[in-house]
Design an enzyme around this catalytic site. Structure first.
Site, PDB file in Angstrom:
ATOM      1  N   ASP A  47       0.838  -1.199   0.000  1.00 61.39           N
ATOM      2  CA  ASP A  47       0.000   0.000   0.000  1.00 61.39           C
ATOM      3  C   ASP A  47       0.871   1.247   0.000  1.00 61.39           C
ATOM      4  O   ASP A  47       1.769   1.394   0.832  1.00 61.39           O
ATOM      5  CB  ASP A  47      -0.900   0.002   1.241  1.00 61.39           C
ATOM      6  CG  ASP A  47      -1.811   1.224   1.295  1.00 61.39           C
ATOM      7  OD1 ASP A  47      -2.963   1.100   0.864  1.00 61.39           O
ATOM      8  OD2 ASP A  47      -1.349   2.283   1.762  1.00 61.39           O
ATOM      9  N   TYR A  52       2.635  10.057  -0.228  1.00 53.69           N
ATOM     10  CA  TYR A  52       3.756   9.556   0.571  1.00 53.69           C
ATOM     11  C   TYR A  52       5.118   9.880  -0.046  1.00 53.69           C
ATOM     12  O   TYR A  52       6.145   9.714   0.612  1.00 53.69           O
ATOM     13  CB  TYR A  52       3.656   8.044   0.770  1.00 53.69           C
ATOM     14  CG  TYR A  52       2.387   7.558   1.424  1.00 53.69           C
ATOM     15  CD1 TYR A  52       1.539   8.414   2.114  1.00 53.69           C
ATOM     16  CD2 TYR A  52       2.024   6.214   1.343  1.00 53.69           C
ATOM     17  CE1 TYR A  52       0.370   7.949   2.695  1.00 53.69           C
ATOM     18  CE2 TYR A  52       0.859   5.739   1.926  1.00 53.69           C
ATOM     19  CZ  TYR A  52       0.038   6.614   2.593  1.00 53.69           C
ATOM     20  OH  TYR A  52      -1.115   6.143   3.172  1.00 53.69           O
ATOM     21  N   LYS A  81      -3.035   5.942  -4.319  1.00 52.80           N
ATOM     22  CA  LYS A  81      -4.162   6.834  -4.033  1.00 52.80           C
ATOM     23  C   LYS A  81      -4.043   8.160  -4.783  1.00 52.80           C
ATOM     24  O   LYS A  81      -2.945   8.700  -4.932  1.00 52.80           O
ATOM     25  CB  LYS A  81      -4.242   7.098  -2.520  1.00 52.80           C
ATOM     26  CG  LYS A  81      -4.247   5.822  -1.684  1.00 52.80           C
ATOM     27  CD  LYS A  81      -4.208   6.098  -0.198  1.00 52.80           C
ATOM     28  CE  LYS A  81      -3.988   4.813   0.579  1.00 52.80           C
ATOM     29  NZ  LYS A  81      -2.574   4.399   0.601  1.00 52.80           N
ATOM     30  N   HIS A 112      -7.890   9.591  -1.930  1.00 52.27           N
ATOM     31  CA  HIS A 112      -7.200   9.545  -0.640  1.00 52.27           C
ATOM     32  C   HIS A 112      -7.973  10.238   0.483  1.00 52.27           C
ATOM     33  O   HIS A 112      -7.919   9.819   1.633  1.00 52.27           O
ATOM     34  CB  HIS A 112      -5.807  10.180  -0.774  1.00 52.27           C
ATOM     35  CG  HIS A 112      -4.843   9.733   0.262  1.00 52.27           C
ATOM     36  ND1 HIS A 112      -3.484   9.753   0.092  1.00 52.27           N
ATOM     37  CD2 HIS A 112      -5.024   9.229   1.499  1.00 52.27           C
ATOM     38  CE1 HIS A 112      -2.880   9.292   1.164  1.00 52.27           C
ATOM     39  NE2 HIS A 112      -3.799   8.968   2.038  1.00 52.27           N
ATOM     40  N   GLN A 187     -10.774   2.662   2.928  1.00 55.14           N
ATOM     41  CA  GLN A 187      -9.622   2.607   3.828  1.00 55.14           C
ATOM     42  C   GLN A 187      -9.707   3.779   4.806  1.00 55.14           C
ATOM     43  O   GLN A 187      -9.763   4.935   4.394  1.00 55.14           O
ATOM     44  CB  GLN A 187      -8.314   2.678   3.035  1.00 55.14           C
ATOM     45  CG  GLN A 187      -7.083   2.502   3.904  1.00 55.14           C
ATOM     46  CD  GLN A 187      -5.778   2.569   3.133  1.00 55.14           C
ATOM     47  OE1 GLN A 187      -4.893   3.372   3.438  1.00 55.14           O
ATOM     48  NE2 GLN A 187      -5.651   1.720   2.105  1.00 55.14           N
TER      49      GLN A 187
END
Length: 328
Positions: A47, A52, A81, A112, A187
């Protein structure tokens, strides 16, 4: 290690119930060996996210793994995402992620967060702020229009499944009611201090699978935010005294017990570590079963403690799509 379990999506695709999370891991010299260690330990689900800033590193790690013949592309489930500054340019950002990851498709692509940000010329400026440090939300975004663009990614074969992250029940219902391709996965932050029972039950009724991030209440993220002056110290779930009897009973660590608790609720988990021993430890959760006494003790730990409240920039809570103004 016993065989890893899978969660089946409403679209027929399957996702390993445990994945390797990579949030806050953006150093090449530690992340590449960590991804290799995860695959060697049996993880088949990785993931990441554009936010990030580690997709290029993961891409290098994947190519290294593929070149060694450890696994093939079809053996891995990759999630990334759409960033909040990309809601009007969904395909552009998806293709940018695919290029970073050196892949022709991803298995799961998530929006996201519902709080769209104004777009700047710098793609990596995901959370846009003004000169006072106030979050610059884009209030012109229609989430349903963004979802329609997500559906086109499936049509074009760029992604296998699509879903949501950090959306509340009203936002999920709005997308669901207007979707040609229904969300396959949600998520959200979920752990023993924030078990998300209502939201999980809501998703089950819509046949939307559920993934927990922050399954251990994210001690690394809390430390990062405190050091950055953007957060306060939170209670450490891993140190909770109520875990000790359960750990002793099963001969397992607090992390393993907490991850097992979620997996037994049919919730996918994506624990993150760059330490090889911890990576191995986190996936060793399929050789024991929590009983009703254990689960009762874990349920009693509920505190509604949210670590990721999306209030780290001034003005974020003023966004009309701020997701945490309703109970779930």
């Amino acid at each position: 290690m016993d065989a890893v379990q899978y969660i089946e999506f409403s679209d027929g695709n399957k996702m390993p119930i445990i994945g390797y999370g990579t949030s806050l891991a953006d150093k090449e010299d530690s992340l590449i060996p960590a991804v290799e260690a995860a695959v060697d330990a049996g993880y088949r689900h990785i993931d990441t996210a554009f936010l990030y800033k580690n997709e290029p590193i993961i891409g290098k790690a994947l190519q290294k793994i593929f070149s060694k013949g450890v696994v093939e592309r079809k053996d891995l489930f990759i999630t990334t995402k759409l960033p909040v500054n990309g809601f009007k340019e969904v395909k552009y950002f998806c293709q940018k992620s695919l290029s970073n990851l050196q892949l022709s498709y991803v298995d799961l692509y998530l929006i996201h967060c519902p709080m769209a940000s104004k777009r700047t010329e710098l793609d990596e400026e995901v959370y846009t702020v003004d000169e006072t440090g106030t979050y610059q939300g884009d209030y012109t975004i229609d989430l349903v229009t963004t979802w329609k663009a997500m559906e086109e990614l499936v049509d074009e074969g760029l992604v296998k499944s699509i879903g949501l992250s950090n959306f509340n029940s009203l936002q999920i219902q709005r997308i669901y009611d207007n979707a040609r391709i229904k969300p396959a996965n949600l998520q959200v932050e979920c752990h023993a201090y924030l078990p998300q029972y209502e939201l999980h039950d809501f998703c089950k009724k819509l046949n939307i699978s559920f993934t927990s991030y922050g399954s251990l209440a994210s001690p690394g993220f809390v430390e990062y935010m405190v050091n950055a002056g953007m957060g306060s110290q939170k209670e450490r779930l891993l140190d909770d005294e109520k875990l000790k009897p359960i750990c002793a009973k099963h001969g397992k660590t607090p992390a393993q017990v907490l991850l097992r608790y979620l997996v037994q609720r049919d919730i996918a988990v994506i624990p993150k570590s760059v330490k090889s021993e911890r990576i191995k430890e986190n996936i060793q959760i399929f050789d024991f079963q929590l009983d009703e006494e254990d689960n009762a003790a874990l349920r009693a730990m509920q505190k509604n403690l949210r670590i990721f409240d999306f209030d780290f920039l001034k003005g974020m809570k003023d966004h009309p799509e701020y997701p945490f103004n309703i109970p779930f």
